[in-house]
Design a protein around this motif. Structure first.
Motif, PDB file in Angstrom:
ATOM      1  N   GLY A   6     113.161 -37.046  83.430  1.00 43.76           N
ATOM      2  CA  GLY A   6     111.877 -36.415  83.109  1.00 43.76           C
ATOM      3  C   GLY A   6     110.746 -37.438  83.086  1.00 43.76           C
ATOM      4  O   GLY A   6     109.646 -37.178  83.584  1.00 43.76           O
ATOM      5  N   ALA A   7     111.043 -38.614  82.479  1.00 39.10           N
ATOM      6  CA  ALA A   7     110.024 -39.662  82.394  1.00 39.10           C
ATOM      7  C   ALA A   7     109.675 -40.191  83.780  1.00 39.10           C
ATOM      8  O   ALA A   7     108.509 -40.461  84.088  1.00 39.10           O
ATOM      9  CB  ALA A   7     110.538 -40.800  81.517  1.00 39.10           C
ATOM     10  N   ILE A   9     109.933 -38.452  86.598  1.00 38.69           N
ATOM     11  CA  ILE A   9     109.156 -37.405  87.303  1.00 38.69           C
ATOM     12  C   ILE A   9     107.701 -37.445  86.839  1.00 38.69           C
ATOM     13  O   ILE A   9     106.765 -37.366  87.651  1.00 38.69           O
ATOM     14  CB  ILE A   9     109.777 -36.010  87.057  1.00 38.69           C
ATOM     15  N   ALA A  10     107.515 -37.599  85.532  1.00 36.77           N
ATOM     16  CA  ALA A  10     106.150 -37.663  84.986  1.00 36.77           C
ATOM     17  C   ALA A  10     105.418 -38.880  85.546  1.00 36.77           C
ATOM     18  O   ALA A  10     104.237 -38.817  85.903  1.00 36.77           O
ATOM     19  CB  ALA A  10     106.216 -37.731  83.462  1.00 36.77           C
ATOM     20  N   ASP A  13     104.492 -38.206  89.120  1.00 37.33           N
ATOM     21  CA  ASP A  13     103.376 -37.253  89.251  1.00 37.33           C
ATOM     22  C   ASP A  13     102.084 -37.796  88.635  1.00 37.33           C
ATOM     23  O   ASP A  13     101.044 -37.122  88.705  1.00 37.33           O
ATOM     24  CB  ASP A  13     103.736 -35.924  88.576  1.00 37.33           C
ATOM     25  N   GLU A  15     101.529 -38.153  85.445  1.00 37.83           N
ATOM     26  CA  GLU A  15     101.195 -37.298  84.299  1.00 37.83           C
ATOM     27  C   GLU A  15     101.226 -38.066  82.964  1.00 37.83           C
ATOM     28  O   GLU A  15     101.016 -37.470  81.920  1.00 37.83           O
ATOM     29  CB  GLU A  15     102.181 -36.117  84.249  1.00 37.83           C
ATOM     30  N   THR A  16     101.599 -39.337  82.995  1.00 38.09           N
ATOM     31  CA  THR A  16     101.659 -40.116  81.746  1.00 38.09           C
ATOM     32  C   THR A  16     100.356 -40.887  81.554  1.00 38.09           C
ATOM     33  O   THR A  16      99.594 -41.104  82.506  1.00 38.09           O
ATOM     34  CB  THR A  16     102.825 -41.115  81.802  1.00 38.09           C
ATOM     35  N   LYS A  20     101.685 -45.900  78.933  1.00 45.50           N
ATOM     36  CA  LYS A  20     103.076 -45.563  79.261  1.00 45.50           C
ATOM     37  C   LYS A  20     103.370 -45.849  80.728  1.00 45.50           C
ATOM     38  O   LYS A  20     104.468 -46.285  81.090  1.00 45.50           O
ATOM     39  CB  LYS A  20     103.350 -44.093  78.946  1.00 45.50           C
ATOM     40  N   GLN A  21     102.367 -45.603  81.556  1.00 42.89           N
ATOM     41  CA  GLN A  21     102.503 -45.847  83.002  1.00 42.89           C
ATOM     42  C   GLN A  21     102.836 -47.328  83.242  1.00 42.89           C
ATOM     43  O   GLN A  21     103.729 -47.660  84.026  1.00 42.89           O
ATOM     44  CB  GLN A  21     101.165 -45.481  83.693  1.00 42.89           C
ATOM     45  N   ARG A  62     107.513 -26.390  93.181  1.00 44.77           N
ATOM     46  CA  ARG A  62     107.637 -26.823  91.794  1.00 44.77           C
ATOM     47  C   ARG A  62     108.888 -26.238  91.169  1.00 44.77           C
ATOM     48  O   ARG A  62     109.665 -26.917  90.512  1.00 44.77           O
ATOM     49  CB  ARG A  62     106.417 -26.370  91.004  1.00 44.77           C
ATOM     50  N   SER A  66     112.001 -28.397  89.993  1.00 41.57           N
ATOM     51  CA  SER A  66     112.451 -28.427  88.604  1.00 41.57           C
ATOM     52  C   SER A  66     113.910 -28.003  88.522  1.00 41.57           C
ATOM     53  O   SER A  66     114.679 -28.526  87.724  1.00 41.57           O
ATOM     54  CB  SER A  66     111.576 -27.522  87.744  1.00 41.57           C
TER      55      SER A  66
END
Lengths: 151, 293
Positions: A6-7, A9-10, A13, A15-16, A20-21, A62, A66
């Motif tokens: 999940g991390a 994928i984020a 994308d 999305e972080t 965190k990136q 999407r 997922s």
């Protein structure tokens, strides 16, 4: 300690947050397993985005992505469910032997469904194929929801 | 047990066409039996022939209407749009020729003779497009020995008929224009037969789904067309006592039904796909939720 899918994928994308990136990027520079997993995710996303441009409705890639991500974490066989639904459509509209022509060795379940949809679009017309595709996707969503609620 | 819903709506058209055909054939054979039992006391050529001709006209009208319905679902850019357009045009020509022949607006045989090669050419164009699409989808299969044998029979028939007509013309015997028009159409029939055999092989590798049944009906329709063409030429030469008009109308009936079944199965498949209430083809109880259990 490795990063979760999940991390990754984020991160992929974007999305972080920036902090965190940077943390994930530092970890990826050191960890071969996580960077390999990230490459795999990027390849998967690239494949799905190319299939999205071939006429799939918004949300299709999407959902499948997922599902693919979810599937890798579990062993309950959502892949076989996608495949089964794609095959049942081909069986109903073309016939049972046609399934073996559609299914090629080593194809992913999502690709099988995409190919089934493409065939139905050619033979039935776009409107009918879209209706079939929506029904299959809603069925898959229901199946996933039902499964998640029971787990 | 057959559900009531199976006979409702346009998607039940294949069933109605088959029932209509069965009823007409049963009536036709009953008339032939009575005629035979009565010792050919009355002329049935006019009575039963016109009834069958009316049934054929009805079937061609249904064919035309269903073809329009199918074509509406294929936009201009769709790969099978042109194939369905040719099928629609062929259906229109069939309907026109049958109507003209039954109303006797012009000479029935002349109208049919002119329309038959035209609709064969249209069907050949449609078949070429269908085969191209099947090839692209990976359903292509090459012809087998039996297919070549069937095509060879049609080619031999074409040569034999050409030989007879040319010999008659060289002898100075009167030959009708309709015969020459019909002869000109036979090479198209040969090409059509070859395409039908190729399509048959592709369909055999696919199975018996709703879409496949429609294309299989087209193969049978072309096969019946060729068979009727040969039978209706051979019968007057060798079996003089048989009522030719009745046989011709009885042969045209299954042919018209087979042609009408092509769009009928396609409409059935499209309607099944589009109907919001229709369930997925196969709802297995052992699906994903059951696996989670």
């Amino acid at each position: 300690m490795h990063l979760s899918r999940g991390a990754l994928i984020a991160f992929c994308d974007g999305e972080t947050g920036p902090a965190k990136q940077a943390r994930v990027a530092r970890h990826l520079a050191k960890c071969q397993k996580c960077s390999g997993e990230l490459r795999h995710i990027r390849a998967e996303k690239g494949c799905l985005s190319s299939s999205e441009t071939s006429g799939f409705p918004p949300g299709w890639s999407r959902l499948l992505f997922s599902m693919g991500a979810w599937r890798q974490g579990r062993t309950f066989g959502l892949s076989s469910e996608i495949r089964r639904r794609a095959h049942s459509q081909i069986e109903f509209y073309l016939g049972t032997p046609a399934v073996s022509l559609v299914e090629q060795a080593g194809t992913r379940a999502e690709d099988s469904l995409a190919r089934a949809t493409q065939i139905l679009e050619t033979l039935l017309g776009p409107e009918a194929a879209e209706a079939v595709r929506d029904r299959v996707l809603s069925g898959l969503e229901c199946a996933r929801t039902a499964l998640e609620s029971r787990l | 047990m057959m559900r009531r819903a199976d006979f409702e709506g346009i998607e039940s058209a294949p069933r109605w066409i088959v029932i209509f055909l069965a009823a007409n054939l049963a009536a036709g054979f009953l008339v032939a039996y009575v005629w035979n039992a009565a010792g050919n006391l009355f002329s049935m050529q006019a009575s039963s022939g016109s009834t069958s001709a009316f049934s054929v006209t009805v079937l061609t009208a249904v064919d035309l209407w269903l073809s329009i319905e199918v074509l509406r679902r294929f936009p201009r850019r769709a790969p099978l749009h042109s194939a369905w357009l040719w099928i629609l045009l062929a259906a229109a020509v069939r309907f026109m020729s049958e109507t003209l022949a039954s109303l006797a607006v012009c000479g029935g045989s002349t109208a049919l003779a002119l329309c038959v090669p035209i609709q064969w050419a249209m069907l050949a164009a449609a078949m070429a497009q269908v085969l191209r699409v099947f090839h692209r989808l990976g359903f292509w299969r090459g012809p087998r020995a039996a297919d070549w044998a069937v095509c060879a029979v049609v080619w031999l028939f074409t040569l034999r008929r050409s030989g007879v007509l040319v010999a008659a013309w060289l002898d100075g015997q009167p030959t009708a224009g309709a015969d020459w028009i019909s002869l000109a159409g036979l090479p198209i029939l040969c090409a059509l037969f070859l395409a039908a055999m190729l399509l048959r092989q592709s369909l055999a590798s696919m199975g018996n789904g709703l879409v496949t049944r429609g294309w299989a009906a087209l193969v049978y329709a072309i096969f019946l067309t060729g068979a009727a063409e040969m039978a209706l030429w051979i019968i007057p030469h060798y079996f003089h006592s048989l009522p030719l008009l009745l046989l011709a109308s009885l042969a045209r009936l299954p042919m018209a039904a087979a042609f009408a079944l092509v769009p009928a199965w396609q409409v059935a498949a499209q309607r099944h796909a589009i109907q919001p209430g229709s369930a997925e083809p196969e709802e297995l109880p052992t699906g994903l939720p059951a696996m989670a259990e």
